[in-house]
Motif scaffolding. Structure first.
Motif, PDB file in Angstrom:
ATOM      1  N   ARG A  24       0.469  -0.811   0.178  1.00  0.00           N
ATOM      2  CA  ARG A  24       0.467   0.030   0.207  1.00  0.00           C
ATOM      3  C   ARG A  24       0.997   1.058   0.120  1.00  0.00           C
ATOM      4  NH1 ARG A  24      -5.292  -2.695   1.912  1.00  0.00           N
ATOM      5  NH2 ARG A  24      -4.770  -3.826   2.245  1.00  0.00           N
ATOM      6  N   VAL A  25       1.539   1.032   0.834  1.00  0.00           N
ATOM      7  CA  VAL A  25       2.549   1.939   0.841  1.00  0.00           C
ATOM      8  C   VAL A  25       3.942   1.957   1.504  1.00  0.00           C
ATOM      9  CG1 VAL A  25       1.157   3.454   2.098  1.00  0.00           C
ATOM     10  CG2 VAL A  25       2.357   2.139   3.351  1.00  0.00           C
ATOM     11  N   PHE A  26       5.039   2.918   1.052  1.00  0.00           N
ATOM     12  CA  PHE A  26       6.922   2.989   1.090  1.00  0.00           C
ATOM     13  C   PHE A  26       6.608   3.907   1.777  1.00  0.00           C
ATOM     14  CE2 PHE A  26       9.122   5.221  -1.861  1.00  0.00           C
ATOM     15  CZ  PHE A  26       7.900   5.473  -2.396  1.00  0.00           C
ATOM     16  N   LYS A  27       7.912   4.236   2.621  1.00  0.00           N
ATOM     17  CA  LYS A  27       8.642   5.087   3.293  1.00  0.00           C
ATOM     18  C   LYS A  27       9.455   5.902   2.364  1.00  0.00           C
ATOM     19  CE  LYS A  27      11.401   6.964   7.741  1.00  0.00           C
ATOM     20  NZ  LYS A  27      10.998   6.778   8.921  1.00  0.00           N
ATOM     21  N   ASP A  28       9.038   7.640   1.983  1.00  0.00           N
ATOM     22  CA  ASP A  28       9.613   7.536   0.753  1.00  0.00           C
ATOM     23  C   ASP A  28      10.822   8.555   1.460  1.00  0.00           C
ATOM     24  OD1 ASP A  28      10.119   8.395  -1.991  1.00  0.00           O
ATOM     25  OD2 ASP A  28       7.972   9.615  -2.054  1.00  0.00           O
ATOM     26  N   ARG A  29      11.589   9.439   0.705  1.00  0.00           N
ATOM     27  CA  ARG A  29      12.842   9.660   1.080  1.00  0.00           C
ATOM     28  C   ARG A  29      13.038  10.560   1.685  1.00  0.00           C
ATOM     29  NH1 ARG A  29      17.638   9.212  -1.736  1.00  0.00           N
ATOM     30  NH2 ARG A  29      18.006   6.717  -2.796  1.00  0.00           N
ATOM     31  N   ASP A  30      11.726  11.397   1.580  1.00  0.00           N
ATOM     32  CA  ASP A  30      11.693  13.079   2.737  1.00  0.00           C
ATOM     33  C   ASP A  30      10.976  12.263   3.930  1.00  0.00           C
ATOM     34  OD1 ASP A  30       8.810  11.866   2.454  1.00  0.00           O
ATOM     35  OD2 ASP A  30       8.470  13.940   0.912  1.00  0.00           O
ATOM     36  N   GLY A  31      10.424  10.858   4.254  1.00  0.00           N
ATOM     37  CA  GLY A  31      10.320  10.416   5.440  1.00  0.00           C
ATOM     38  C   GLY A  31       9.022  10.039   5.905  1.00  0.00           C
ATOM     39  N   LYS A  32       8.433  10.054   4.520  1.00  0.00           N
ATOM     40  CA  LYS A  32       7.106  10.465   4.796  1.00  0.00           C
ATOM     41  C   LYS A  32       6.418   9.200   4.313  1.00  0.00           C
ATOM     42  CE  LYS A  32       5.468  15.688   5.354  1.00  0.00           C
ATOM     43  NZ  LYS A  32       5.439  16.541   4.172  1.00  0.00           N
ATOM     44  N   LEU A  33       5.081   8.991   4.386  1.00  0.00           N
ATOM     45  CA  LEU A  33       4.862   7.978   3.964  1.00  0.00           C
ATOM     46  C   LEU A  33       3.883   7.993   2.080  1.00  0.00           C
ATOM     47  CD1 LEU A  33       2.573   5.441   6.011  1.00  0.00           C
ATOM     48  CD2 LEU A  33       4.552   5.674   5.389  1.00  0.00           C
ATOM     49  N   SER A  34       4.424   7.269   0.867  1.00  0.00           N
ATOM     50  CA  SER A  34       3.829   6.900   0.335  1.00  0.00           C
ATOM     51  C   SER A  34       3.157   6.257  -0.462  1.00  0.00           C
ATOM     52  CB  SER A  34       5.632   8.348  -1.068  1.00  0.00           C
ATOM     53  OG  SER A  34       6.030   9.061  -0.499  1.00  0.00           O
ATOM     54  N   LEU A  35       2.602   6.497  -1.966  1.00  0.00           N
ATOM     55  CA  LEU A  35       1.884   5.916  -2.681  1.00  0.00           C
ATOM     56  C   LEU A  35       2.494   4.582  -3.508  1.00  0.00           C
ATOM     57  CD1 LEU A  35      -0.753   7.901  -5.078  1.00  0.00           C
ATOM     58  CD2 LEU A  35      -1.245   6.179  -2.744  1.00  0.00           C
ATOM     59  N   ASP A  36       2.445   3.695  -3.539  1.00  0.00           N
ATOM     60  CA  ASP A  36       3.590   2.257  -3.114  1.00  0.00           C
ATOM     61  C   ASP A  36       2.917   1.334  -4.434  1.00  0.00           C
ATOM     62  OD1 ASP A  36       5.635   0.430  -4.156  1.00  0.00           O
ATOM     63  OD2 ASP A  36       5.709  -0.103  -1.693  1.00  0.00           O
ATOM     64  N   ALA A  37       2.638   0.129  -5.272  1.00  0.00           N
ATOM     65  CA  ALA A  37       2.581  -0.651  -5.940  1.00  0.00           C
ATOM     66  C   ALA A  37       1.755  -1.003  -5.741  1.00  0.00           C
ATOM     67  CB  ALA A  37       3.442  -1.118  -6.373  1.00  0.00           C
ATOM     68  N   GLY A  38       0.488  -1.147  -5.042  1.00  0.00           N
ATOM     69  CA  GLY A  38      -0.684  -1.555  -4.585  1.00  0.00           C
ATOM     70  C   GLY A  38      -1.378  -1.395  -5.298  1.00  0.00           C
ATOM     71  N   ALA A  39      -1.395   1.094  -5.130  1.00  0.00           N
ATOM     72  CA  ALA A  39      -2.393   1.173  -5.182  1.00  0.00           C
ATOM     73  C   ALA A  39      -2.565   1.162  -6.340  1.00  0.00           C
ATOM     74  CB  ALA A  39      -1.869   3.161  -4.905  1.00  0.00           C
ATOM     75  N   PHE A  40      -1.660   1.225  -7.740  1.00  0.00           N
ATOM     76  CA  PHE A  40      -1.861   1.325  -9.091  1.00  0.00           C
ATOM     77  C   PHE A  40      -2.912   0.391  -9.753  1.00  0.00           C
ATOM     78  CE2 PHE A  40       0.770   4.985  -7.345  1.00  0.00           C
ATOM     79  CZ  PHE A  40      -0.180   5.631  -8.491  1.00  0.00           C
TER      80      PHE A  40
END
Lengths: 257, 257
Positions: free
Chosen positions: A144-160
């Motif tokens: 669903r999500v991964f931890k992005d370079r800015d430290g926040k969660l971002s959309l991962d492959a599952g969304a798409f």
């Protein structure tokens, strides 16, 4: 927790975060390997080719052999070869090299990974139209999500993947975690049965609940990477243990001197 | 089928396709209005503002008053005003004018429509991060597909709504069809109860099954627009009638001379 025969390690969020190893992780992996346990790396990362996963781990100080890393792209290539399909790729361009050596075929299967910023309406719609024409649908991962370079969660492959499943009505075949076949492949490459394996990861769903559902001996949830307080209560199966980080997880598996 | 008091008409795929009215549609709407039945237009289109929907219908020969058209954007603006939220818009830029007159607020709600080619990873992820911060989630529509200008089906707003629901864990509040509230608003604007209304549309799920689930008197499925053979069997409720096009549908409701 004694007597595991093999350990499957997730990579991002467990061994490193951003550009740095997680404190104690290099030593923890060294202790694990020195203890006589078999170790394999089971990643759902689909933004870079295996060659660069190996380079990155080595540059961070983790000694690793390419044969010890299992990726969803390899599992997809195995499927495509076995079933005789060529891929329509909706993946990050960096990953395309892992799909270069496939034999040609007129039969098309759609392969979706974490294309990140390369997801566009045009690319999504082109994949959708292949599915409409009856192409099989392979999902490298459904995180669903991964931890992005800015430290926040971002959309991962599952969304798409879910977007395409919804509009096409075609269910995706999952290649990465938490597909049981992927955990089995990891165990098999160590000469183990799943019931002899401990999984260590930071994703409550793919690494922990999914591994337990697949039948591993134990799954240890590390509180690094994408971990957020309470994650371990959100899915079907709770972790065998919650550990501060991989060093603490390895302490549970290996006698300290 | 006699004795309906009001008729709700879907627009795209029912009244026109591409740049042309569906043959017989202009005359069919004239007959409907001349028969004494109340008529409203209930669209899920979210790619253009209401001003341009009106212009387009008029340019194609359909006499229409703006007050007769109900759009999901209007329903969303009503919600935002009532609840005191400002919108974070993930919609087609052309639709933004329908959200211009809202009062300011520090409380943010995410609003997703059919952004079409303007869906990008960055915009999807920005909306996801608002949802992660606890923003309410409004979906203008959850249609799976629409018939594109090249005659093929393309991904509609529903794909992107499902993507965001999956990764955020926040269920969307649907404003457009098949939300029961939207059908009720259409009926109410004609001074009717839902049980006195016939819905005519080309979308098996949003226009037909959804309308019947909401409680309309009847729903007529027209075989134009996005209709594909067998669509009418794929959802919870089958249409009251299947009609070749809107002219045939109107024949079912109005006595011919």
């Amino acid at each position: 927790m004694g007597s595991a025969m093999g350990v499957l390690l997730d990579i991002a969020g467990v061994l490193y975060e951003g550009d740095r190893p997680i404190p104690g992780a290099v030593d923890a992996v060294r202790r694990l390997r020195g203890s006589g346990l078999a170790v394999r790396y089971l990643t759902n990362s689909t933004r870079r080719p295996k060659r660069r996963i190996v380079e990155r781990l080595r540059s961070l100080g983790f000694p690793v052999d390419p044969a010890e890393i299992l990726t969803p792209a390899e599992a997809a290539c195995d499927w495509l070869r076995r079933e005789g399909y060529a891929p329509h790729l909706l993946i990050h361009p960096d990953l395309e090299e892992d799909f270069m050596d496939l034999p040609k075929s007129d039969r098309i299967a759609v392969v979706v990974g974490d294309a990140g910023p390369c997801f566009s309406y045009e690319r999504m719609n082109a994949a959708f139209r292949e599915l409409e024409r009856g192409a099989p649908f392979l999902a490298l991962a459904i995180n669903r999500v991964f931890k992005d370079r800015d430290g926040k969660l971002s959309l991962d492959a599952g969304a798409f993947v879910k977007a395409l499943e919804y509009s096409s009505g075609t269910p995706a075949l999952l290649l990465g975690k938490p597909s049981r076949d992927f955990f089995v492949a990891g165990a098999r490459s160590m000469g183990c049965a799943l019931g002899d394996v401990t999984m260590i990861g930071d994703d409550a769903e793919s690494d922990v609940s999914g591994a337990i559902a697949a039948g591993v001996r134990a799954a240890i949830h590390v509180q690094t990477g994408k971990y957020r307080a309470g994650d371990e209560t959100q899915h079907d199966h709770r972790p065998s243990a919650l550990a501060r980080d991989i060093a603490a997880a390895v302490d549970l598996l290996v006698e300290t001197d």
